[in-house]
Design a protein around this motif. Structure first.
Motif, PDB file in Angstrom:
ATOM      1  N   PRO A  70       0.773  -1.248  -0.107  1.00  0.00           N
ATOM      2  CA  PRO A  70       0.192   0.136   0.197  1.00  0.00           C
ATOM      3  C   PRO A  70       0.580   1.718  -0.244  1.00  0.00           C
ATOM      4  O   PRO A  70       1.626   1.504   0.978  1.00  0.00           O
ATOM      5  CB  PRO A  70      -0.856  -0.222   1.380  1.00  0.00           C
ATOM      6  N   TYR A  71       0.412   2.262  -0.877  1.00  0.00           N
ATOM      7  CA  TYR A  71       0.726   3.555  -0.481  1.00  0.00           C
ATOM      8  C   TYR A  71       0.284   5.233  -0.306  1.00  0.00           C
ATOM      9  O   TYR A  71      -1.276   4.414  -0.097  1.00  0.00           O
ATOM     10  CB  TYR A  71       2.078   3.650  -1.617  1.00  0.00           C
ATOM     11  N   TYR A  72       0.728   5.928  -0.078  1.00  0.00           N
ATOM     12  CA  TYR A  72      -0.280   6.959   0.433  1.00  0.00           C
ATOM     13  C   TYR A  72      -0.091   8.191   0.277  1.00  0.00           C
ATOM     14  O   TYR A  72       1.048   8.713  -0.475  1.00  0.00           O
ATOM     15  CB  TYR A  72      -0.357   7.411   2.138  1.00  0.00           C
ATOM     16  N   PHE A  73      -1.206   9.237  -1.142  1.00  0.00           N
ATOM     17  CA  PHE A  73      -1.489   9.885  -1.749  1.00  0.00           C
ATOM     18  C   PHE A  73      -0.772  10.909  -0.026  1.00  0.00           C
ATOM     19  O   PHE A  73      -1.290  11.202   0.744  1.00  0.00           O
ATOM     20  CB  PHE A  73      -1.598  10.980  -2.207  1.00  0.00           C
ATOM     21  N   PHE A  74       1.050  11.929  -0.565  1.00  0.00           N
ATOM     22  CA  PHE A  74       0.713  12.980   0.590  1.00  0.00           C
ATOM     23  C   PHE A  74      -0.426  13.974   0.503  1.00  0.00           C
ATOM     24  O   PHE A  74      -0.775  14.282   2.296  1.00  0.00           O
ATOM     25  CB  PHE A  74       2.403  13.181   0.408  1.00  0.00           C
ATOM     26  N   GLU A  75      -0.725  14.616  -0.694  1.00  0.00           N
ATOM     27  CA  GLU A  75      -1.668  15.365  -0.046  1.00  0.00           C
ATOM     28  C   GLU A  75      -2.937  15.208   0.729  1.00  0.00           C
ATOM     29  O   GLU A  75      -3.843  16.081   1.523  1.00  0.00           O
ATOM     30  CB  GLU A  75      -1.790  16.094  -1.144  1.00  0.00           C
ATOM     31  N   SER A  76      -3.281  14.277  -0.316  1.00  0.00           N
ATOM     32  CA  SER A  76      -4.737  13.983   0.010  1.00  0.00           C
ATOM     33  C   SER A  76      -5.313  12.812   1.140  1.00  0.00           C
ATOM     34  O   SER A  76      -5.930  12.175   1.421  1.00  0.00           O
ATOM     35  CB  SER A  76      -5.930  13.428  -0.837  1.00  0.00           C
ATOM     36  N   GLY A  77      -4.219  11.630   1.835  1.00  0.00           N
ATOM     37  CA  GLY A  77      -3.774  10.921   2.328  1.00  0.00           C
ATOM     38  C   GLY A  77      -4.745   9.712   1.672  1.00  0.00           C
ATOM     39  O   GLY A  77      -4.888   8.136   2.219  1.00  0.00           O
ATOM     40  N   ASP A  78      -5.282  10.126   0.396  1.00  0.00           N
ATOM     41  CA  ASP A  78      -5.620   8.283  -0.031  1.00  0.00           C
ATOM     42  C   ASP A  78      -4.669   7.017  -0.203  1.00  0.00           C
ATOM     43  O   ASP A  78      -3.611   8.152  -0.208  1.00  0.00           O
ATOM     44  CB  ASP A  78      -6.160   8.763  -1.726  1.00  0.00           C
ATOM     45  N   LYS A  79      -5.155   6.049  -0.693  1.00  0.00           N
ATOM     46  CA  LYS A  79      -4.114   4.485  -0.254  1.00  0.00           C
ATOM     47  C   LYS A  79      -4.517   4.387  -1.834  1.00  0.00           C
ATOM     48  O   LYS A  79      -4.950   4.754  -2.572  1.00  0.00           O
ATOM     49  CB  LYS A  79      -5.232   4.199   0.633  1.00  0.00           C
ATOM     50  N   GLY A  80      -3.341   4.149  -2.325  1.00  0.00           N
ATOM     51  CA  GLY A  80      -3.403   3.368  -3.043  1.00  0.00           C
ATOM     52  C   GLY A  80      -2.114   1.839  -3.137  1.00  0.00           C
ATOM     53  O   GLY A  80      -2.194   1.722  -1.732  1.00  0.00           O
ATOM     54  N   TYR A  81      -2.704   0.689  -4.280  1.00  0.00           N
ATOM     55  CA  TYR A  81      -1.474   0.414  -4.060  1.00  0.00           C
ATOM     56  C   TYR A  81      -0.629  -0.120  -5.312  1.00  0.00           C
ATOM     57  O   TYR A  81      -1.026   0.037  -6.642  1.00  0.00           O
ATOM     58  CB  TYR A  81      -2.282  -1.279  -4.380  1.00  0.00           C
ATOM     59  N   SER A  82       0.540  -0.400  -4.575  1.00  0.00           N
ATOM     60  CA  SER A  82       2.061  -0.933  -5.803  1.00  0.00           C
ATOM     61  C   SER A  82       2.319  -2.407  -5.821  1.00  0.00           C
ATOM     62  O   SER A  82       1.799  -3.018  -4.709  1.00  0.00           O
ATOM     63  CB  SER A  82       2.863  -0.059  -5.737  1.00  0.00           C
TER      64      SER A  82
END
Length: 105
Positions: free
Chosen positions: A87-99
């Motif tokens: 998992p990773y997180y966008f710094f600005e929004s805190g939204d989660k994603g996956y690599s």
């Protein structure tokens, strides 16, 4: 690296992954995929494929010891892939994603 957002939507892929999968270009890969990287997976018992009611990413998160898929690559050959997911997180929004990385092919 294969990149998905928090809703499991395929949003990107690195050039090194495109080359590893023997596609000559991003456009050649895009031609084979409509919406999801998993469209390249071959449905076979014991392997991940594009499930109808469950994201393959969710499946890996719940079953980390079973992260193998059979893929039809850009050279029209079939390969067994093993994925690692982080998992990773966008710094600005805190939204989660996956690599996802191909740990073996």
């Amino acid at each position: 690296m294969i990149i998905y957002d928090s809703e499991y939507r395929f949003i990107g892929v690195t050039n090194s992954t495109i080359k590893k999968l023997n596609f000559p270009s991003f456009l050649a890969l895009k031609y084979k995929i409509k919406d999801d990287f998993a469209e390249l997976f071959i449905k076979k018992n014991g392997f991940i494929y594009k499930f109808d009611y469950l994201s393959w990413i969710d499946y890996i998160l719940q079953n980390p010891n079973n992260s193998n898929a059979i893929i039809k690559a850009g050279d029209n050959n079939f390969y067994k892939l093993t994925f690692t997911i982080e998992p990773y997180y966008f710094f600005e929004s805190g939204d989660k994603g996956y690599s996802l990385n191909i740990s073996s092919m």
